[in-house]
Design a protein around this motif. Structure first.
Motif, PDB file in Angstrom:
ATOM      1  N   GLN A  64       3.366  -0.929 -12.613  1.00  0.00           N
ATOM      2  CA  GLN A  64       2.915   0.406 -12.201  1.00  0.00           C
ATOM      3  C   GLN A  64       4.098   1.337 -11.988  1.00  0.00           C
ATOM      4  O   GLN A  64       4.073   2.498 -12.396  1.00  0.00           O
ATOM      5  CB  GLN A  64       2.114   0.325 -10.905  1.00  0.00           C
ATOM      6  CG  GLN A  64       0.740  -0.259 -11.059  1.00  0.00           C
ATOM      7  CD  GLN A  64       0.026  -0.376  -9.716  1.00  0.00           C
ATOM      8  OE1 GLN A  64       0.643  -0.290  -8.666  1.00  0.00           O
ATOM      9  NE2 GLN A  64      -1.275  -0.581  -9.773  1.00  0.00           N
ATOM     10  N   ALA A  65       5.145   0.827 -11.339  1.00  0.00           N
ATOM     11  CA  ALA A  65       6.316   1.659 -11.052  1.00  0.00           C
ATOM     12  C   ALA A  65       7.023   2.087 -12.344  1.00  0.00           C
ATOM     13  O   ALA A  65       7.408   3.245 -12.490  1.00  0.00           O
ATOM     14  CB  ALA A  65       7.287   0.899 -10.143  1.00  0.00           C
TER      15      ALA A  65
ATOM     16  N   LYS B 123       0.832  -1.202   0.000  1.00  0.00           N
ATOM     17  CA  LYS B 123       0.000   0.000   0.000  1.00  0.00           C
ATOM     18  C   LYS B 123       0.873   1.260   0.000  1.00  0.00           C
ATOM     19  O   LYS B 123       0.621   2.206  -0.752  1.00  0.00           O
ATOM     20  CB  LYS B 123      -0.915  -0.016   1.225  1.00  0.00           C
ATOM     21  CG  LYS B 123      -1.918   1.098   1.284  1.00  0.00           C
ATOM     22  CD  LYS B 123      -2.809   0.920   2.501  1.00  0.00           C
ATOM     23  CE  LYS B 123      -3.800   2.043   2.647  1.00  0.00           C
ATOM     24  NZ  LYS B 123      -4.643   1.885   3.834  1.00  0.00           N
ATOM     25  N   GLN B 124       1.918   1.255   0.812  1.00  0.00           N
ATOM     26  CA  GLN B 124       2.827   2.401   0.862  1.00  0.00           C
ATOM     27  C   GLN B 124       3.561   2.575  -0.462  1.00  0.00           C
ATOM     28  O   GLN B 124       3.759   3.702  -0.936  1.00  0.00           O
ATOM     29  CB  GLN B 124       3.831   2.227   2.000  1.00  0.00           C
ATOM     30  CG  GLN B 124       3.218   2.379   3.371  1.00  0.00           C
ATOM     31  CD  GLN B 124       4.178   2.045   4.488  1.00  0.00           C
ATOM     32  OE1 GLN B 124       5.259   1.479   4.247  1.00  0.00           O
ATOM     33  NE2 GLN B 124       3.801   2.357   5.721  1.00  0.00           N
ATOM     34  N   ALA B 125       3.946   1.464  -1.066  1.00  0.00           N
ATOM     35  CA  ALA B 125       4.638   1.533  -2.359  1.00  0.00           C
ATOM     36  C   ALA B 125       3.719   2.117  -3.422  1.00  0.00           C
ATOM     37  O   ALA B 125       4.142   2.948  -4.234  1.00  0.00           O
ATOM     38  CB  ALA B 125       5.111   0.140  -2.773  1.00  0.00           C
TER      39      ALA B 125
ATOM     40  N   SER C 284      10.554  -7.375  -2.041  1.00  0.00           N
ATOM     41  CA  SER C 284      11.313  -8.268  -1.171  1.00  0.00           C
ATOM     42  C   SER C 284      10.396  -9.021  -0.206  1.00  0.00           C
ATOM     43  O   SER C 284      10.532 -10.237  -0.020  1.00  0.00           O
ATOM     44  CB  SER C 284      12.349  -7.457  -0.388  1.00  0.00           C
ATOM     45  OG  SER C 284      13.003  -8.267   0.544  1.00  0.00           O
ATOM     46  N   LEU C 285       9.461  -8.308   0.404  1.00  0.00           N
ATOM     47  CA  LEU C 285       8.547  -8.951   1.352  1.00  0.00           C
ATOM     48  C   LEU C 285       7.627  -9.952   0.665  1.00  0.00           C
ATOM     49  O   LEU C 285       7.343 -11.023   1.220  1.00  0.00           O
ATOM     50  CB  LEU C 285       7.726  -7.897   2.092  1.00  0.00           C
ATOM     51  CG  LEU C 285       8.461  -7.104   3.165  1.00  0.00           C
ATOM     52  CD1 LEU C 285       7.562  -6.011   3.720  1.00  0.00           C
ATOM     53  CD2 LEU C 285       8.923  -8.014   4.284  1.00  0.00           C
TER      54      LEU C 285
ATOM     55  N   VAL D  49       8.986   0.382  -3.181  1.00  0.00           N
ATOM     56  CA  VAL D  49       8.702  -0.683  -4.140  1.00  0.00           C
ATOM     57  C   VAL D  49       9.667  -1.842  -3.927  1.00  0.00           C
ATOM     58  O   VAL D  49       9.274  -3.013  -3.924  1.00  0.00           O
ATOM     59  CB  VAL D  49       8.796  -0.155  -5.591  1.00  0.00           C
ATOM     60  CG1 VAL D  49       8.649  -1.278  -6.595  1.00  0.00           C
ATOM     61  CG2 VAL D  49       7.752   0.914  -5.823  1.00  0.00           C
ATOM     62  N   LYS D  50      10.916  -1.511  -3.712  1.00  0.00           N
ATOM     63  CA  LYS D  50      11.938  -2.536  -3.508  1.00  0.00           C
ATOM     64  C   LYS D  50      11.632  -3.370  -2.264  1.00  0.00           C
ATOM     65  O   LYS D  50      11.738  -4.600  -2.285  1.00  0.00           O
ATOM     66  CB  LYS D  50      13.300  -1.847  -3.374  1.00  0.00           C
ATOM     67  CG  LYS D  50      14.482  -2.745  -3.507  1.00  0.00           C
ATOM     68  CD  LYS D  50      15.753  -1.920  -3.537  1.00  0.00           C
ATOM     69  CE  LYS D  50      16.962  -2.791  -3.758  1.00  0.00           C
ATOM     70  NZ  LYS D  50      18.198  -2.017  -3.769  1.00  0.00           N
TER      71      LYS D  50
END
Length: 90
Positions: free
Chosen positions: A82-83, A33-35, A56-57, A51-52
Motif C-alpha cells: 500500500q505504501a 491503523k495510523q500508518a 517494526s512492531l 509505516v516504519k
C-alpha cells in the motif's frame, strides 16, 4: 480453580501472557491503523515514521511469539505494498 501448585502457577503465567499479548496486539493494531491513515491522507512521505514503526512492531510481535510469523509477514507485505503504491502515484 486449580488445586495443585503447578496448575496454580500455570494459571498465573497464562494470565500474565494473555494480558501482555493483548497489550502488544492492541499497540500493533493502533500503529498499523495510523500508518494506513498516513498512506490514505498522502502525507509527505508514506514510507516515513508511521509505516516504519508499524513494520517494526509487527516484526517484534512475531519474534516474541505474540503473533504467528507468517501472519506478521503477510501484514507487513500488505502494508508495504500500500505504501509503495501510494508513493508511486503521488
Amino acid at each position: 480453580m486449580a488445586h495443585h501448585r503447578a496448575a496454580q502457577k500455570a494459571l498465573r503465567q497464562s494470565r500474565r501472557q494473555r494480558l501482555r499479548n493483548r497489550r502488544v496486539k492492541s499497540t500493533v493494531a493502533t500503529c498499523v491503523k495510523q500508518a494506513r491513515q498516513e498512506i490514505a491522507n498522502k502525507k509527505s512521505q508514506p514510507m516515513g515514521g508511521g509505516v516504519k514503526q508499524a513494520v517494526s512492531l509487527l516484526a517484534r510481535a512475531a519474534a516474541k511469539g505474540v503473533m504467528v510469523k507468517k501472519t506478521a509477514s503477510r501484514r507487513i507485505s500488505r502494508l508495504m505494498h500500500q505504501a509503495h503504491r501510494a508513493s508511486s502515484t503521488s
